[in-house]
Write an enzyme that holds these catalytic residues in place. Structure first.
Site, mmCIF file in Angstrom:
data_model
loop_
_atom_site.group_PDB
_atom_site.id
_atom_site.type_symbol
_atom_site.label_atom_id
_atom_site.label_comp_id
_atom_site.label_asym_id
_atom_site.label_seq_id
_atom_site.Cartn_x
_atom_site.Cartn_y
_atom_site.Cartn_z
ATOM 1 N N HIS A 1 0.855 -1.186 0.000
ATOM 2 C CA HIS A 1 0.000 0.000 0.000
ATOM 3 C C HIS A 1 0.888 1.233 0.000
ATOM 4 C CE1 HIS A 1 -3.581 2.388 1.591
ATOM 5 N NE2 HIS A 1 -2.583 3.220 1.764
ATOM 6 N N GLU B 1 -8.272 4.290 -3.574
ATOM 7 C CA GLU B 1 -9.303 5.255 -3.234
ATOM 8 C C GLU B 1 -8.641 6.575 -2.887
ATOM 9 O OE1 GLU B 1 -11.127 3.251 0.184
ATOM 10 O OE2 GLU B 1 -10.192 4.716 1.509
ATOM 11 N N ARG C 1 -9.405 14.384 3.003
ATOM 12 C CA ARG C 1 -9.261 14.958 4.349
ATOM 13 C C ARG C 1 -7.845 14.724 4.859
ATOM 14 N NH1 ARG C 1 -8.608 10.197 6.813
ATOM 15 N NH2 ARG C 1 -9.798 8.461 5.986
#
Lengths: 123, 445
Positions: B207, B286, B290
């Site tokens: 990731h 994704e 924020r």
């Protein structure tokens, strides 16, 4: 259980001294924690606190100390996001103290009125 | 610059945001639930309003109550932090209607990226590689057909999920029907939306995510990247900045993908674009519109305070490209210290950290732990000249932490730091789940 029944249950529970309760009726489950500080110390006296953050508006005929109120008596309005929400007494009794002024900003849980309960209810 | 900002959050991130505001002489307003009335962030803020009971849906997620506090306190802007209302398009619109500036992107962008299936479609339309999979599917026969085409194992993902929530893994075709109804039911109850789509499982993936910031003109800049591969049940445990498993050329490729995705979109504020890296290729996972929990590692290696930067850009002071030039030195590692949330009352009898490392926490010694919110106790960030140096510093830091009163994941974090595969940078997003170290259940945040 509908909201009305839950409210009735909570009102009944208020009369019992506890700090944590877990109630299970069939599929319905309710867990309540009660903050020790909010319990009225004096017997037969209840604080009416604000159910939300907002602006307090008094009635056209403001509620005065000494006035008799019933459960359904409207003590004032809490304005939140331009909506007016009725503040109900929730108890039968006499107003002992008015702790809020017209136009005050009030927080969630802030005490607004002190009600001396009628004896038959306090028992 | 803003005069007064409302912090629509709690815990460590509220403390961190309040500090940043005070540094810029901005007054702060905290909102809190009855469970947090003695919390550090409430004491730190210039003003504080109790907005509801302990249950988050009635307090921190109560749009009207949070906004009403902002109106009463007369704030210029609202900072949502992460979680709670931070990706709630409806709340952003309400702020706009009340004339309070939202410290983040426009509501349409939040809504677009919040719908994970729509975000995939958007990324693909901008020429960014997405994980092989489908659009939102409804018909069982169609799902079966698409699943066969994708092959097993595959993932059923909730369209309104994200952040590792609302994902079901299906190992073989016989499990499909059962998992499908489970996923739909869960998605309906957790996200009030039953839409699901399918995605291929990328094997041995890492990731990697890119921190971006956009100015008021919507020009974006990349502030750095993070390796957040080490996860338990898709929740991050260890984060590193910068990622060390990619080459310089691959980093440029990623940067290009991010600009392809966001240039011209008009993105304002902080955001993170997440990718999976598998067999030398990057796939869009994704975007989080924020501030993220792990932003601190990027700050440590870049020397930037991303929240200060966000406040300055949002107030119209400064522009991208001329004012920010992130440099990256060394490697930063963050450990998330989480606790086991019990229904019983617990107190932090002991809570001390070494002084030479960055510790972000919303707790102090003596605090009561309530079971209402997330399990994050503290984030510990170290900085080393290189990865092995940073690992040594993290080992030392973890050894010097003293926490008593609640059960934590400290022992597991120490094991990770001592693990050879970890030290050699040989791990994937599934390594922790498949027994890299012993672990206690439910200690993730």
């Amino acid at each position: 259980m509908n909201t009305k029944q839950i409210n009735a249950l909570i009102t009944q529970l208020k009369k019992i001294d506890f700090s944590h309760a877990r109630i299970k009726i069939d599929d319905f489950e309710l867990e309540i924690d009660r903050d020790g500080h909010q319990q009225s110390t004096e017997l037969g006296v209840e604080f009416i606190s604000s159910p939300m953050i907002g602006i307090f508006h008094q009635n056209q005929q403001p509620v005065m100390v000494g006035e008799s109120v019933e459960s359904a008596t409207v003590l004032g309005q809490i304005e939140s996001m331009k909506l007016y929400n009725e503040l109900l007494a929730g108890f039968n009794g006499q107003v002992k103290k008015v702790l809020v002024n017209d136009g005050d900003a009030v927080e969630f849980g802030q005490n607004l009125f002190e009600i001396e309960l009628n004896e038959d209810i306090a028992e | 610059m803003f005069k007064k900002v409302l912090i629509a959050n709690r815990g460590e991130i509220a403390c961190r945001l309040i500090r940043a505001c005070h540094q810029l002489n901005i007054k702060t307003v905290a909102v809190y639930s009855t469970a947090d009335k003695n919390a550090s962030f409430v004491q730190m803020a210039n003003e504080a309003y109790c907005i509801g009971p302990a249950t988050a849906t009635d307090s921190y997620l109560n749009r009207e109550a949070v906004l009403m506090a902002g109106i009463i306190a007369n704030v210029d802007a609202i900072h949502p932090g992460y979680g709670f209302l931070s990706e709630d398009g409806m709340f952003v619109q309400m702020c706009e209607q009340c004339g309070i500036q939202w410290l983040g992107p426009r509501s349409e962008i939040i809504a677009l990226m919040g719908d994970k299936a729509a975000a995939r479609r958007f990324a693909a339309s901008r020429g960014v590689a997405i994980i092989p999979g489908t659009q939102v599917l409804d018909h069982p026969s169609r799902i079966k057909q698409e699943a066969d085409k994708l092959g097993f194992p595959l993932l059923i993902k909730a369209s309104r999920g994200g952040g590792g929530k609302g994902i079901k893994k299906v190992s073989q075709v016989s499990e499909l029907d059962n998992m499908l109804s489970l996923a739909k039911r869960e998605s309906q109850s957790a996200f009030a939306n039953g839409e699901i789509y399918l995605e291929k499982v990328l094997v041995n993936a890492r990731h990697i995510e890119i921190q971006v910031i956009g100015d008021q003109q919507g020009d974006i800049q990349i502030l750095g990247d993070r390796d957040c591969t080490l996860q338990i049940g898709r929740q991050k445990v260890i984060e590193e900045s910068s990622a060390t498993f990619i080459t310089g050329a691959q980093r440029r490729e990623l940067g290009q993908a991010v600009h392809q995705l966001l240039d011209g979109v008009g993105y304002q504020g902080l955001g993170t674009v997440e990718f999976l890296f598998c067999e030398d290729r990057f796939y869009f996972l994704e975007m989080n519109t924020r501030l993220q929990v792990e932003h601190g590692v990027t700050e440590t290696t870049s020397g930037l305070d991303v929240v200060l930067l966000q406040l300055q850009l949002a107030s119209g002071q400064g522009k991208i490209a001329c004012d920010i030039s992130p440099t990256h030195s060394g490697i930063a590692i963050e450990s998330r210290i989480t606790m086991k949330l019990n229904s019983q009352e617990a107190y932090l009898n002991e809570f001390s950290f070494p002084e030479n490392v960055r510790v972000d926490t919303g707790y102090q010694v003596g605090d009561k732990i309530t079971p209402y919110y997330d399990a994050l106790l503290a984030k510990v960030i170290v900085h080393g000249d290189n990865r092995l140096d940073a690992i040594e510093k993290m080992k030392q830091a973890l050894a010097d932490i003293k926490i008593d009163g609640v059960e934590t994941n400290l022992a597991m974090l120490k094991q990770i730091m001592n693990n050879r595969a970890y030290q050699q940078n040989q791990f994937t997003i599934e390594t922790l789940d498949t027994g890299m170290v012993e672990q206690h259940e439910s200690l993730t945040s």
